[in-house]
Design a protein around this motif. Structure first.
Motif, PDB file in Angstrom:
ATOM      1  N   UNK A  35      58.927 -51.074  37.399  1.00 12.94           N
ATOM      2  CA  UNK A  35      59.974 -51.123  36.378  1.00 12.94           C
ATOM      3  C   UNK A  35      60.104 -49.829  35.580  1.00 12.94           C
ATOM      4  N   UNK A  36      59.056 -49.007  35.560  1.00 19.14           N
ATOM      5  CA  UNK A  36      59.105 -47.757  34.812  1.00 19.14           C
ATOM      6  C   UNK A  36      59.153 -46.572  35.761  1.00 19.14           C
ATOM      7  N   UNK A  37      58.979 -45.387  35.213  1.00 21.81           N
ATOM      8  CA  UNK A  37      59.051 -44.183  36.018  1.00 21.81           C
ATOM      9  C   UNK A  37      57.749 -43.883  36.740  1.00 21.81           C
ATOM     10  N   UNK A  38      57.697 -42.699  37.336  1.00 20.33           N
ATOM     11  CA  UNK A  38      56.539 -42.273  38.111  1.00 20.33           C
ATOM     12  C   UNK A  38      56.123 -40.872  37.692  1.00 20.33           C
ATOM     13  N   UNK A  39      54.921 -40.514  38.085  1.00 19.67           N
ATOM     14  CA  UNK A  39      54.449 -39.140  37.948  1.00 19.67           C
ATOM     15  C   UNK A  39      54.361 -38.578  39.360  1.00 19.67           C
ATOM     16  N   UNK A  40      55.151 -37.577  39.641  1.00 16.86           N
ATOM     17  CA  UNK A  40      55.239 -37.010  40.988  1.00 16.86           C
ATOM     18  C   UNK A  40      54.446 -35.708  41.018  1.00 16.86           C
ATOM     19  N   UNK A  41      53.433 -35.674  41.892  1.00 13.69           N
ATOM     20  CA  UNK A  41      52.532 -34.535  41.990  1.00 13.69           C
ATOM     21  C   UNK A  41      52.823 -33.814  43.301  1.00 13.69           C
ATOM     22  N   UNK A  42      53.278 -32.602  43.234  1.00 14.28           N
ATOM     23  CA  UNK A  42      53.623 -31.844  44.434  1.00 14.28           C
ATOM     24  C   UNK A  42      52.371 -31.432  45.196  1.00 14.28           C
ATOM     25  N   UNK A  43      52.486 -31.395  46.524  1.00 18.15           N
ATOM     26  CA  UNK A  43      51.395 -30.948  47.363  1.00 18.15           C
ATOM     27  C   UNK A  43      50.691 -32.096  48.062  1.00 18.15           C
ATOM     28  N   UNK A  44      49.807 -31.765  48.985  1.00 21.74           N
ATOM     29  CA  UNK A  44      49.012 -32.741  49.718  1.00 21.74           C
ATOM     30  C   UNK A  44      47.578 -32.666  49.207  1.00 21.74           C
ATOM     31  N   UNK A  45      47.014 -33.831  48.827  1.00 22.34           N
ATOM     32  CA  UNK A  45      45.716 -33.825  48.154  1.00 22.34           C
ATOM     33  C   UNK A  45      44.796 -34.892  48.748  1.00 22.34           C
ATOM     34  N   UNK A  46      43.491 -34.648  48.608  1.00 21.77           N
ATOM     35  CA  UNK A  46      42.474 -35.591  49.089  1.00 21.77           C
ATOM     36  C   UNK A  46      42.292 -36.708  48.063  1.00 21.77           C
ATOM     37  N   UNK A  47      43.301 -37.553  47.931  1.00 19.99           N
ATOM     38  CA  UNK A  47      43.239 -38.702  47.028  1.00 19.99           C
ATOM     39  C   UNK A  47      43.781 -39.924  47.752  1.00 19.99           C
ATOM     40  N   UNK A  48      43.474 -41.106  47.208  1.00 25.62           N
ATOM     41  CA  UNK A  48      43.899 -42.362  47.804  1.00 25.62           C
ATOM     42  C   UNK A  48      44.522 -43.254  46.735  1.00 25.62           C
ATOM     43  N   UNK A  49      45.399 -44.193  47.140  1.00 25.83           N
ATOM     44  CA  UNK A  49      45.907 -45.161  46.175  1.00 25.83           C
ATOM     45  C   UNK A  49      44.750 -45.869  45.460  1.00 25.83           C
ATOM     46  N   UNK A  50      44.861 -45.952  44.145  1.00 29.14           N
ATOM     47  CA  UNK A  50      43.800 -46.543  43.347  1.00 29.14           C
ATOM     48  C   UNK A  50      42.889 -45.522  42.696  1.00 29.14           C
ATOM     49  N   UNK A  51      43.030 -44.246  43.077  1.00 31.45           N
ATOM     50  CA  UNK A  51      42.240 -43.191  42.443  1.00 31.45           C
ATOM     51  C   UNK A  51      42.845 -42.826  41.088  1.00 31.45           C
ATOM     52  N   UNK A  52      41.981 -42.569  40.113  1.00 28.76           N
ATOM     53  CA  UNK A  52      42.405 -41.959  38.856  1.00 28.76           C
ATOM     54  C   UNK A  52      42.212 -40.457  38.976  1.00 28.76           C
ATOM     55  N   UNK A  53      43.253 -39.699  38.660  1.00 26.98           N
ATOM     56  CA  UNK A  53      43.163 -38.242  38.733  1.00 26.98           C
ATOM     57  C   UNK A  53      43.738 -37.629  37.456  1.00 26.98           C
ATOM     58  N   UNK A  54      43.360 -36.408  37.198  1.00 25.99           N
ATOM     59  CA  UNK A  54      43.841 -35.687  36.020  1.00 25.99           C
ATOM     60  C   UNK A  54      44.942 -34.720  36.426  1.00 25.99           C
ATOM     61  N   UNK A  55      46.022 -34.694  35.670  1.00 26.48           N
ATOM     62  CA  UNK A  55      47.149 -33.819  35.993  1.00 26.48           C
ATOM     63  C   UNK A  55      47.650 -33.114  34.739  1.00 26.48           C
ATOM     64  N   UNK A  56      48.331 -32.009  34.966  1.00 22.48           N
ATOM     65  CA  UNK A  56      49.087 -31.320  33.916  1.00 22.48           C
ATOM     66  C   UNK A  56      50.562 -31.639  34.114  1.00 22.48           C
ATOM     67  N   UNK A  57      51.252 -32.069  33.057  1.00 22.19           N
ATOM     68  CA  UNK A  57      52.671 -32.398  33.143  1.00 22.19           C
ATOM     69  C   UNK A  57      53.476 -31.105  33.042  1.00 22.19           C
ATOM     70  N   UNK A  58      54.231 -30.815  34.105  1.00 21.66           N
ATOM     71  CA  UNK A  58      54.987 -29.563  34.183  1.00 21.66           C
ATOM     72  C   UNK A  58      56.452 -29.725  33.812  1.00 21.66           C
TER      73      UNK A  58
END
Length: 451
Positions: free
Chosen positions: A411-434
């Motif tokens: 129902x809300x928006x998303x955070x879109x992270x560019x690039x291919x990364x070694x992460x999986x659904x359910x992972x918590x990761x730290x990002x900088x909002x650009x």
């Protein structure tokens, strides 16, 4: 189509097709039915044709949902011929039976035992039925990393545009120890976000007179604050939905400020004109709501507020609509949904005079969304430059889709992270909002492995 199976038959386990329509609360009902079916040895199949029978869990809240439910029932009957109907639309059994007389059976919402009895009558269980309706490990229809946690059924409000009490009855809160036991099982199974849902989350425990339950050996009152505090001890995000802006919510805000639960509230406000709120049969205290929002934001600056509104309610004047727009501009809610008023069979509002023309409803909806779009875009833009913990939902070759604390799934928006990364659904990761647009945030990963 297959005949009812006899006990001891050599055929493989009977196959069930299942369709779940409607809101997250309905989804929880579907999960419980599917859990019991699986526990008794039935197998689930994705299509109508390969099923021995089909169960359709319907929605009956608004006319469009009723139409979708009836159409789905018709499709299932045409493809399979053996169909059981349950859910909110099931309370209108005579109407459904008149349209589809060959249905195997019809039940109302959260009628788990009745659904299972209808299934057993057609397809005897391969295994002995469990003594408990809800086995310890349940079927989930959401992705593995988040789940809905329904804390009560029904509603004590009598809003004139709504028929939920006639569909699901008055408020019935689940015991606190039962809710916590389910929450703990879900988190142990890998769930990383619990979305607390009910028809009126703020009223949790009212019907039980806030009785004391024992959770992990500790006495706790059955009320929203106690539940939120207990859930906050689990290693998962806790998100509150359908929270009316009542005084008891004030006690939950400090839990958000200290990080125990997400700083997020989904509040169904419906309008900003006190005259229209009274006509709707809802609490008409706009100024108190605005003051409460201001107090909440003072105590928890990170708070994200979502709400839904109705435009074109019978009797809504241009002055009423202007008050709604003024409320939007002052409240500056982060996420907002809006709908034009639609008559619902059985709702008291259908008999009100001064129905608003459809063209005017649509025109007001467009004006409403234009005002809110500007507010939402400004609120999202303010997040640029922040560092944020997000929860990964999907991974793709060129980007990752995640959600922040202010983003409920679907129902809300998303955070879109560019690039291919070694992460999986359910992972918590730290990002900088650009950056941001009207709905989503764009971010870069901090400290994860690039592939």
């Amino acid at each position: 189509m297959a005949e009812p199976l006899e006990p001891g038959s050599d055929r493989q386990a009977p196959a069930i097709g299942f369709v779940s329509l409607g809101c997250p609360k309905n989804l929880v009902d579907s999960e419980r039915i599917l859990t019991q079916l699986r526990a008794e040895g039935y197998v689930m199949v994705p299509g109508y044709a390969e099923a021995d029978l089909v169960i359709v869990n319907t929605c009956g809240f608004i006319d469009a949902a009723v139409e979708e439910s009836l159409e789905t029932i018709g499709d299932a009957l045409a493809a399979n011929g053996r169909v059981i109907v349950t859910g909110c639309l099931g309370v209108r059994a005579d109407e459904i039976r008149g349209k589809y007389p060959k249905l195997l059976g019809i039940t109302g919402p959260h009628a788990y035992e009745e659904v299972m009895a209808l299934v057993h009558a057609q397809l005897p269980a391969p295994h002995d039925p469990w003594s408990s309706l809800i086995p310890p490990q349940g079927v989930k229809l959401t992705p593995r990393h988040y789940a809905y946690l329904k804390i009560s059924e029904g509603c004590n409000h009598r809003c004139r545009f709504c028929i939920i009490p006639s569909l699901r009855g008055d408020l019935v809160s689940r015991p606190l120890n039962e809710v916590m036991a389910e929450a703990e099982r879900l988190v142990e199974s890998g769930v990383r976000e619990l979305l607390v849902v009910s028809q009126d989350t703020s009223a949790y425990g009212v019907d039980l007179k806030y009785r004391t339950d024992f959770v992990s050996g500790k006495p706790m009152e059955t009320r929203l604050h106690s539940l939120a505090r207990a859930l906050g001890d689990l290693p998962a995000w806790i998100r509150l939905h359908y929270v009316y802006p009542y005084p008891q919510v004030d006690q939950v805000i400090p839990l958000m400020a200290e990080g125990a639960i997400l700083p997020y509230l989904d509040m169904p406000l419906q309008h900003g004109s006190e005259r229209i709120l009274k006509a709707m049969g809802r609490p008409a205290a706009t100024e108190k709501v605005l003051q409460r929002i201001a107090d909440w934001r003072r105590d928890c600056p990170e708070l994200v507020l979502r709400s839904t509104f109705i435009v074109g309610y019978p009797g809504e004047t241009e002055e009423d609509f202007a008050e709604l727009l003024d409320f939007l501009k002052e409240a500056r809610l982060d996420r907002v949904g809006c709908f034009t008023y639609s008559p619902v069979e059985g709702a008291a509002a259908n008999a009100l005079p001064e129905q608003v023309p459809e063209a005017l409803k649509e025109e007001r909806l467009e004006r409403f969304m234009e005002v809110q779009a500007n507010v939402s875009a400004e609120k999202l833009a303010q997040k640029t430059g922040q560092r944020m913990i997000v929860l990964v939902d999907e991974t793709h070759p060129e980007h990752v889709i995640a959600r922040g604390p202010g983003d409920a799934p679907e129902i809300d928006g998303q955070v879109i992270i560019e690039g291919s990364w070694e992460v999986q659904p359910g992972d918590f990761v730290e990002v900088d909002i650009d950056g941001s647009d009207a709905h989503d945030l764009y971010a870069s990963m901090v400290g994860a492995d690039h592939t």
